[in-house]
Design a protein around this motif. Structure first.
Motif, short mmCIF file in Angstrom:
data_model
loop_
_atom_site.label_atom_id
_atom_site.label_comp_id
_atom_site.label_asym_id
_atom_site.label_seq_id
_atom_site.Cartn_x
_atom_site.Cartn_y
_atom_site.Cartn_z
N SER A 163 0.83 -1.21 0.00
CA SER A 163 0.00 0.00 0.00
C SER A 163 0.86 1.25 0.00
O SER A 163 0.50 2.26 -0.61
CB SER A 163 -0.93 0.00 1.22
OG SER A 163 -0.18 0.00 2.43
N THR A 164 2.02 1.21 0.67
CA THR A 164 2.92 2.37 0.67
C THR A 164 3.41 2.66 -0.74
O THR A 164 3.48 3.81 -1.17
CB THR A 164 4.10 2.12 1.61
OG1 THR A 164 3.62 1.94 2.94
CG2 THR A 164 5.08 3.29 1.58
N GLY A 165 3.77 1.61 -1.48
CA GLY A 165 4.22 1.80 -2.85
C GLY A 165 3.13 2.42 -3.71
O GLY A 165 3.40 3.31 -4.52
N LYS A 166 1.89 1.98 -3.52
CA LYS A 166 0.78 2.56 -4.27
C LYS A 166 0.55 4.01 -3.90
O LYS A 166 0.27 4.85 -4.76
CB LYS A 166 -0.49 1.74 -4.03
CG LYS A 166 -0.47 0.35 -4.65
CD LYS A 166 -1.76 -0.39 -4.41
CE LYS A 166 -1.75 -1.76 -5.08
NZ LYS A 166 -3.01 -2.51 -4.83
N HIS A 167 0.69 4.32 -2.61
CA HIS A 167 0.50 5.71 -2.18
C HIS A 167 1.53 6.62 -2.82
O HIS A 167 1.22 7.74 -3.25
CB HIS A 167 0.61 5.80 -0.65
CG HIS A 167 -0.56 5.20 0.06
ND1 HIS A 167 -0.53 4.83 1.38
CD2 HIS A 167 -1.82 4.88 -0.39
CE1 HIS A 167 -1.71 4.33 1.72
NE2 HIS A 167 -2.50 4.34 0.67
N LYS A 168 2.78 6.16 -2.90
CA LYS A 168 3.83 6.97 -3.52
C LYS A 168 3.52 7.24 -4.99
O LYS A 168 3.77 8.34 -5.50
CB LYS A 168 5.19 6.27 -3.38
CG LYS A 168 5.73 6.28 -1.95
CD LYS A 168 7.09 5.60 -1.89
CE LYS A 168 7.67 5.64 -0.49
NZ LYS A 168 8.98 4.96 -0.39
N GLN A 169 2.98 6.24 -5.67
CA GLN A 169 2.61 6.44 -7.07
C GLN A 169 1.49 7.46 -7.20
O GLN A 169 1.50 8.30 -8.11
CB GLN A 169 2.18 5.11 -7.68
CG GLN A 169 3.31 4.11 -7.84
CD GLN A 169 2.85 2.85 -8.55
OE1 GLN A 169 2.36 2.88 -9.67
NE2 GLN A 169 2.99 1.72 -7.90
N LEU A 170 0.52 7.41 -6.29
CA LEU A 170 -0.59 8.37 -6.34
C LEU A 170 -0.09 9.79 -6.10
O LEU A 170 -0.51 10.72 -6.80
CB LEU A 170 -1.65 7.99 -5.29
CG LEU A 170 -2.43 6.70 -5.53
CD1 LEU A 170 -3.37 6.42 -4.37
CD2 LEU A 170 -3.21 6.77 -6.84
N ILE A 171 0.80 9.96 -5.13
CA ILE A 171 1.33 11.29 -4.85
C ILE A 171 2.15 11.79 -6.03
O ILE A 171 2.11 12.98 -6.38
CB ILE A 171 2.18 11.28 -3.56
CG1 ILE A 171 1.32 10.88 -2.35
CG2 ILE A 171 2.82 12.63 -3.33
CD1 ILE A 171 0.08 11.74 -2.15
N ALA A 172 2.89 10.89 -6.70
CA ALA A 172 3.65 11.29 -7.89
C ALA A 172 2.71 11.78 -8.99
O ALA A 172 3.01 12.74 -9.70
CB ALA A 172 4.49 10.12 -8.39
#
Length: 284
Positions: A163-172
Motif C-alpha cells: 500500500s505504501t508503494g501505491k501511495h507513492k505512485q498516487l502522490i507522484a
C-alpha cells in the motif's frame, strides 16, 4: 550489495521465447516439462494464481515471478479479469568460459513491484530490443536485465508495504498534475478526483510523503513558474499574475515577496533595445 555482486559477474542472454500477451478466456499455462531456462513473468493487469513447485502465489497487477530452470509452474486466471502479461525467457553465462551458470543468491521467485511505471518501462524496452535489430543490443539487454534484478532485490528488501508503494505512485501523479499547468485553478476536490481519493485522505498522504501541504505546494509551484516567466520572457507582472490564476496583482506580489524576499518587479526581464546590424554612418 552482496546480492548484486553475484549478478555483476554473469552475462544475461536473451531467448526468442519472449513477448506480451492478453490471455485468452480459456487460457491455462502448464508446461509439459520443467523449464529449461529462466522466465521473468510479470502481470500488467488481471488476477489469477500461479503455483510453482507446489507453492501457490496470488497474481495481480504488479506481481512479478522469477522462475528458475527446473521449476514446474502452473498458472490460472480469473476469466472475468483476464491477465495481460510480459514474459522474458533468458539464460545466464560465465562471460569468461561461455558456460551456463546459476548465480546465488537470486531475487526471490515472487515480488510485488512498487513502481509499476518504472518496471514496465524496463520490460517494454527489453521487448523492443528482442523484436528489432539494433546495434549493441546484446550489451543493452545484459545491462537492463541487471537493472531489473537490482529493482527486484530492492523491492524485496524494502520495509515499505504494497500500500505504501501505491501511495507513492498516487502522490507522484498528483505532483505531475499540479506541475503540468501551474495556472490551473484546481480545488482540492478536483485534485483528489484525479487519483480517486477523498480530499481529506489525500491531504494526509500528501503531507506524509512531501512534508508540505497541497496548498503550499501549489503556491510554491506557481511562484517557481512566475520567476521563470519574469526572468526569461517579456511578460510584465500583471500578465504573469493573470497567467498563473491570481485574482489580483496585489496578492501575487505579496506572495512573491514573501517567498523570494523581493517584489516581482525587481526580477523583471529586461531587454536591450534592438540595434541595427549596420554601423551608423559617422559622417551624417
Amino acid at each position: 550489495m552482496n546480492e548484486m555482486n553475484s549478478l555483476l559477474n554473469v552475462q544475461f542472454q536473451r531467448s526468442p521465447n519472449t513477448g506480451k500477451a492478453r490471455c485468452e478466456p480459456s487460457w491455462h499455462w502448464q508446461p509439459h516439462q520443467p523449464l529449461s531456462d529462466y522466465d521473468l513473468w510479470y502481470a500488467m493487469s488481471g488476477t489469477g494464481k500461479m503455483t510453482i513447485n507446489g507453492i501457490d502465489y496470488p497474481i495481480g497487477k504488479g506481481t512479478c515471478f522469477l522462475i528458475r530452470p527446473g521449476d514446474v509452474p502452473e498458472t490460472t486466471q480469473d476469466p472475468e479479469d483476464r491477465l495481460t502479461v510480459i514474459f522474458i525467457h533468458f539464460s545466464m553465462i560465465n562471460p569468461q568460459t561461455g558456460d551456463l551458470c546459476q548465480p546465488s543468491p537470486l531475487p526471490e521467485r515472487y515480488t510485488v513491484v512498487s513502481d509499476t511505471l518504472l518496471f514496465e518501462m524496463l520490460l517494454n524496452r527489453q521487448l523492443q530490443m528482442i523484436h528489432a535489430q539494433e546495434a549493441w543490443e546484446d550489451i543493452e539487454f545484459d545491462l537492463m536485465m541487471k537493472q531489473t534484478m537490482l529493482h527486484l532485490f530492492r523491492w524485496q528488501r524494502t520495509d515499505d508495504s504494497q500500500s505504501t508503494g501505491k501511495h507513492k505512485q498516487l502522490i507522484a501523479r498528483v505532483i505531475s498534475y499540479i506541475r503540468e499547468n501551474p495556472g490551473r485553478r484546481a480545488s482540492h476536490h478536483d485534485i483528489a478526483g484525479q487519483v480517486q481519493l477523498s480530499p481529506e485522505y489525500l491531504s494526509i498522504l500528501f503531507k506524509k510523503y512531501t512534508g508540505t501541504s497541497i496548498k503550499q505546494y501549489i503556491t510554491d509551484v506557481r511562484l517557481e513558474r512566475a520567476m521563470h516567466l519574469l526572468m526569461e520572457t517579456p511578460m510584465n507582472v500583471s500578465q504573469v499574475a493573470e497567467a498563473l490564476g491570481y485574482s489580483t496583482v496585489y496578492l501575487f506580489s505579496k506572495q512573491f515577496k514573501e517567498h523570494y524576499g523581493t517584489p516581482p518587479s525587481h526580477c523583471k526581464w529586461k531587454s536591450e533595445p534592438s540595434q541595427a546590424h549596420a554601423r551608423p554612418d559617422s559622417s551624417k
